[in-house]
Write a protein that holds these residues in place. Structure first.
Motif, PDB file in Angstrom:
ATOM      1  N   THR A  20       0.845  -1.189   0.000  1.00 53.43           N
ATOM      2  CA  THR A  20       0.000   0.000   0.000  1.00 53.43           C
ATOM      3  C   THR A  20       0.882   1.241   0.000  1.00 53.43           C
ATOM      4  O   THR A  20       2.058   1.186   0.354  1.00 53.43           O
ATOM      5  N   CYS A  21       0.303   2.372  -0.373  1.00 57.80           N
ATOM      6  CA  CYS A  21       1.039   3.631  -0.335  1.00 57.80           C
ATOM      7  C   CYS A  21       1.297   4.021   1.118  1.00 57.80           C
ATOM      8  O   CYS A  21       0.460   3.799   1.985  1.00 57.80           O
ATOM      9  N   GLU A  22       2.446   4.593   1.355  1.00 62.90           N
ATOM     10  CA  GLU A  22       2.760   5.054   2.704  1.00 62.90           C
ATOM     11  C   GLU A  22       2.226   6.461   2.947  1.00 62.90           C
ATOM     12  O   GLU A  22       2.114   6.885   4.092  1.00 62.90           O
ATOM     13  N   VAL A  23       1.907   7.161   1.878  1.00 61.91           N
ATOM     14  CA  VAL A  23       1.328   8.502   1.976  1.00 61.91           C
ATOM     15  C   VAL A  23       0.131   8.568   1.040  1.00 61.91           C
ATOM     16  O   VAL A  23       0.042   7.807   0.079  1.00 61.91           O
ATOM     17  N   VAL A  24      -0.774   9.485   1.318  1.00 63.01           N
ATOM     18  CA  VAL A  24      -1.920   9.675   0.442  1.00 63.01           C
ATOM     19  C   VAL A  24      -1.531  10.689  -0.626  1.00 63.01           C
ATOM     20  O   VAL A  24      -1.155  11.822  -0.312  1.00 63.01           O
ATOM     21  N   CYS A  25      -1.591  10.251  -1.867  1.00 67.27           N
ATOM     22  CA  CYS A  25      -1.299  11.157  -2.977  1.00 67.27           C
ATOM     23  C   CYS A  25      -2.137  10.715  -4.162  1.00 67.27           C
ATOM     24  O   CYS A  25      -2.190   9.533  -4.493  1.00 67.27           O
ATOM     25  N   VAL A  26      -2.819  11.636  -4.787  1.00 70.72           N
ATOM     26  CA  VAL A  26      -3.656  11.332  -5.937  1.00 70.72           C
ATOM     27  C   VAL A  26      -3.030  11.976  -7.160  1.00 70.72           C
ATOM     28  O   VAL A  26      -2.590  13.124  -7.111  1.00 70.72           O
ATOM     29  N   HIS A  27      -2.993  11.230  -8.249  1.00 68.94           N
ATOM     30  CA  HIS A  27      -2.443  11.717  -9.512  1.00 68.94           C
ATOM     31  C   HIS A  27      -3.619  11.970 -10.453  1.00 68.94           C
ATOM     32  O   HIS A  27      -4.110  11.034 -11.098  1.00 68.94           O
ATOM     33  N   PRO A  28      -4.097  13.221 -10.527  1.00 74.36           N
ATOM     34  CA  PRO A  28      -5.326  13.536 -11.267  1.00 74.36           C
ATOM     35  C   PRO A  28      -5.325  13.074 -12.725  1.00 74.36           C
ATOM     36  O   PRO A  28      -6.334  12.562 -13.209  1.00 74.36           O
ATOM     37  N   GLU A  29      -4.210  13.224 -13.422  1.00 75.43           N
ATOM     38  CA  GLU A  29      -4.169  12.819 -14.827  1.00 75.43           C
ATOM     39  C   GLU A  29      -4.338  11.299 -14.963  1.00 75.43           C
ATOM     40  O   GLU A  29      -5.059  10.816 -15.841  1.00 75.43           O
ATOM     41  N   ALA A  30      -3.686  10.552 -14.088  1.00 77.51           N
ATOM     42  CA  ALA A  30      -3.787   9.087 -14.135  1.00 77.51           C
ATOM     43  C   ALA A  30      -5.201   8.636 -13.777  1.00 77.51           C
ATOM     44  O   ALA A  30      -5.740   7.710 -14.382  1.00 77.51           O
TER      45      ALA A  30
END
Length: 131
Positions: A20-30
């Motif tokens: 799982t990701c260790e931080v919350v990050c969203v990549h809008p383009e993806a």
């Protein structure tokens, strides 16, 4: 009778953190690209139903046998090792989901895969598990 419970071990905790990701990050383009690629709801429902039909071991054996060419119900019964009645029942379901088609020659019903897509679906699944 009690159902045994899985113990949440330290190894399970570490393994669940590794994937799982260790931080919350969203990549809008993806996210937008993935949303655009999603099939519509009707298509998802129909594809899911199709895959559920193929997921039965007996039906997968029947479809695999039919990859070799047209076979009658009696032949399929011998190849798969189940009764003609059971073969007919499974073939009706496969026909309803547009995976096989048949023709009659006198009193004999010959079945074959509906089209090349079905052949590719079966071959792809089998190839995937062989790797």
């Amino acid at each position: 009778m009690t159902t045994p419970r899985l113990r949440y071990t330290e190894e399970m905790r570490v393994a669940s953190q590794e994937d799982t990701c260790e931080v919350v990050c969203v990549h809008p383009e993806a996210v937008q690209r993935a949303r655009t690629a999603l099939p519509d709801e009707r298509c998802v429902e129909e594809a899911t139903a199709l895959l559920k039909v193929v997921a039965d071991p007996t039906r997968l054996r029947l479809l695999s046998a039919l990859k070799t060419g047209e076979l009658c119900v009696c032949d399929l019964s011998v190849v798969v090792g189940i009764s003609e009645s059971a073969v007919s029942h499974q073939l009706r379901l496969l026909r309803a989901h547009r995976l096989v088609t048949f023709r009659r020659e006198g009193r004999v019903a010959y079945y074959r895969l509906l089209d090349q897509h079905v052949n590719e679906l079966i071959e792809s699944a089998l190839e995937h598990v062989r790797e």
